[in-house]
Design an enzyme around this catalytic site. Sequence first.
Site, PDB file in Angstrom:
ATOM      1  N   LYS A 207      22.799  11.931  13.224  1.00  0.00           N
ATOM      2  CA  LYS A 207      22.646  11.158  12.258  1.00  0.00           C
ATOM      3  C   LYS A 207      22.047  12.240  11.036  1.00  0.00           C
ATOM      4  CE  LYS A 207      20.026   7.488  10.448  1.00  0.00           C
ATOM      5  NZ  LYS A 207      19.371   6.205  10.619  1.00  0.00           N
ATOM      6  N   GLU A 213      18.556  20.417  19.519  1.00  0.00           N
ATOM      7  CA  GLU A 213      19.524  20.621  20.604  1.00  0.00           C
ATOM      8  C   GLU A 213      21.083  20.385  20.072  1.00  0.00           C
ATOM      9  OE1 GLU A 213      16.916  18.557  20.199  1.00  0.00           O
ATOM     10  OE2 GLU A 213      15.809  18.114  22.251  1.00  0.00           O
ATOM     11  N   GLY A 269      19.562   5.258  14.894  1.00  0.00           N
ATOM     12  CA  GLY A 269      20.256   6.304  15.896  1.00  0.00           C
ATOM     13  C   GLY A 269      20.510   5.378  17.168  1.00  0.00           C
ATOM     14  N   ARG A 270      19.495   4.562  17.726  1.00  0.00           N
ATOM     15  CA  ARG A 270      19.880   3.919  18.825  1.00  0.00           C
ATOM     16  C   ARG A 270      20.575   2.662  18.772  1.00  0.00           C
ATOM     17  NH1 ARG A 270      14.730   4.611  17.418  1.00  0.00           N
ATOM     18  NH2 ARG A 270      13.654   2.879  16.803  1.00  0.00           N
ATOM     19  N   GLU A 355      12.132   3.388  22.515  1.00  0.00           N
ATOM     20  CA  GLU A 355      11.952   4.209  21.473  1.00  0.00           C
ATOM     21  C   GLU A 355      11.700   3.003  20.209  1.00  0.00           C
ATOM     22  OE1 GLU A 355      15.135   6.637  19.243  1.00  0.00           O
ATOM     23  OE2 GLU A 355      13.986   8.601  20.436  1.00  0.00           O
ATOM     24  N   HIS A 386      18.553   1.467  48.300  1.00  0.00           N
ATOM     25  CA  HIS A 386      18.258   2.549  49.353  1.00  0.00           C
ATOM     26  C   HIS A 386      17.173   3.748  48.757  1.00  0.00           C
ATOM     27  CE1 HIS A 386      21.202   0.795  51.925  1.00  0.00           C
ATOM     28  NE2 HIS A 386      21.655   0.354  51.065  1.00  0.00           N
ATOM     29  N   LYS A 514       8.392  18.048  18.398  1.00  0.00           N
ATOM     30  CA  LYS A 514       9.379  18.756  17.679  1.00  0.00           C
ATOM     31  C   LYS A 514       8.737  20.130  17.135  1.00  0.00           C
ATOM     32  CE  LYS A 514      12.914  15.186  17.101  1.00  0.00           C
ATOM     33  NZ  LYS A 514      13.724  14.416  16.206  1.00  0.00           N
TER      34      LYS A 514
HETATM   35  O1  F6P Z   1      14.110  12.402  18.489  1.00  0.00           O
HETATM   36  C1  F6P Z   1      14.594  11.186  18.501  1.00  0.00           C
HETATM   37  C2  F6P Z   1      16.023  10.949  17.755  1.00  0.00           C
HETATM   38  O2  F6P Z   1      15.540  11.097  16.421  1.00  0.00           O
HETATM   39  C3  F6P Z   1      16.657   9.705  18.240  1.00  0.00           C
HETATM   40  O3  F6P Z   1      16.004   8.443  17.293  1.00  0.00           O
HETATM   41  C4  F6P Z   1      18.031  10.020  17.818  1.00  0.00           C
HETATM   42  O4  F6P Z   1      18.828   9.004  18.415  1.00  0.00           O
HETATM   43  C5  F6P Z   1      18.164  11.131  18.364  1.00  0.00           C
HETATM   44  O5  F6P Z   1      16.795  11.836  18.053  1.00  0.00           O
HETATM   45  C6  F6P Z   1      19.216  12.111  17.808  1.00  0.00           C
HETATM   46  O6  F6P Z   1      18.985  12.418  16.174  1.00  0.00           O
HETATM   47  P1  F6P Z   1      20.284  12.710  15.463  1.00  0.00           P
HETATM   48  O7  F6P Z   1      21.402  11.876  15.489  1.00  0.00           O
HETATM   49  O8  F6P Z   1      19.792  12.670  13.951  1.00  0.00           O
HETATM   50  O9  F6P Z   1      20.853  14.221  15.958  1.00  0.00           O
END
Ligand code: F6P
Length: 551
Positions: A207, A213, A269-270, A355, A386, A514
């Site tokens: 987003k 990452e 995002g979620r 979240e 289990h 972060k």
């Molecule tokens: O760090 C949490 C977050 O901001 C989530 O809310 C989001 O879904 C995820 O990181 C990924 O963010 P982006 O889509 O901006 O890479």
Amino acid sequence: MPSLQQTAPWKALTKHWQAIHHKKFQIQEMFQKDPQRSNQMRLQAVGITLDYSKNLLTQDTIKLLIELAHAAELLDSLHKMYAGACINSTEQRAALHIALRNRTERRFIVNKQDVMPRVRTVLKRMAKFVEQIRSGTWRGYSGKQITDVVNIGIGGSNLGPLMVTTALGHYHDGPKVHFVSNIDGTHIIETLKPLNPETTLFIIASKTFTTQETLTNACTAKDWLLKAYDNNLKAIAYHFVAISTATEKVAQFGIDTNHIFEFWDWVGGRYSLWSAIGLPIAIAIGMPRFYELLDGAHAMDQHFETAAFRENLPVLMALIGIWYTNFAGFSTQAILPYDQYLCYLPAYLQQLDMESNGKSVTKAGKPVDYATGPVIWGASGTDGQHAFYQLIHQGTQIIPCDFLLSVHSHNEVSDHHLKLLANGLAQTEALMRGRTYEESYQELIKQCYTPQAAAALAPHRVFSGNRPTNTLLVDKFTPYTLGALLALYEHKVFVQGAIWNVNSFDQWGVELGKQLAGVILKELQSGIASNDHDPSTHNLIQTIIQQRSQS
Ligand code: F6P
């Protein structure tokens, strides 16, 4: 609005729980006293049947919980969301994921503008692209057909599409779709190992397009691709597309702006799998089935908006959750899908719920004086049976569980599905029924234990029972029912957040880690640990620097 704890229904619910607890309320007895309980505590909408009769509650509890919802002005919050109001106040944004699956002519207004034309345009672009990839008309740089698609994203840009793509595995008839999220190099290296760069397409899903990452993995993917093409940058346009709200940043990364699928800041995002973030889903199952997913969610949106609270699936599930979190003091909730395809559902719901409602200040920034979002966890049945069900049955904590079952399986092989169903139903029955000392003792005697041995073993075989469960039953987990189910949980989270008066659409709690990671990364890169850390962190940084310099 008075503070939540000062409202009359909150006070009444507090007393009500004390009474229930004091009288040693037994769910099983309630079925005997009220032959209608099972029928009355059962609700059906949009292909989902919710049986909530095996809970520690009565009709009076529901009545009081509904009064609490009214006292918290839930309807007003709901209308605000549907009206595109700026309900994510800390980020000055609407939360309009419902517009993404709006399948009618209804307009959804954000900042005085209807967002629907843009939603439809992106869906059309997705449909065209999906068709090109699936039909093989979109080719890699060397002219070969795309066989593998790798989605690089994290959090909402990974869990939603990963969960749905897996959940709809039965419908896959396109290229193979893979997901890379973790910054651990192992994730991308192991994913790419069996793949051919000439037939691989990368979707970079972010987003914000700032997530460490995702950008790190995207760079590694770019290097991997360019290595196969003698560093010919022209290849990127054939093998990379992006999904983002930050089109300029995507262009800076080197992805052709024609290959950007847009979404908007009013999509959290979620809550984004319904947007272009769902592209890997659509590539795997085709656009018509992606539309079915949206249809199911849309039907649930309509149910949520129009059904009376007493008949409203998301509202009821949310209220039951509030009952346990705030009055019974149960702090976790297990999600137990009896469907292998739904194996990522607990992880997805973890982000959605934790979240969204893992907050400790109200919308006005004041500390809350009541519990908010519970810990969400779980795994698919029967594996969990289990592993961790022991604690759910006999542990000292009470863990309300959602059991998710389907009448039919996509894989009706011999009697697997009946056994799966039997196990799921048996667990809900066992959790409620329990087993007394006397029953345990007599069973052991029947099994020829001596009275002494039976008396020693019986206490270990006692189940207190009376442990609460919801059962959600669908005919089959199709794109439509899955869409409805996910929207149900989204709205459940919304209702709880509205009653707790927290902002369910921001996530400031992810920021500090972060920031500090950025500082520590610089120290690890330079080999110099600063003294600005606490002694524990400082020593750990030192140790890592030393050990890495020796290898
Ligand atoms: O760090 C949490 C977050 O901001 C989530 O809310 C989001 O879904 C995820 O990181 C990924 O963010 P982006 O889509 O901006 O890479």
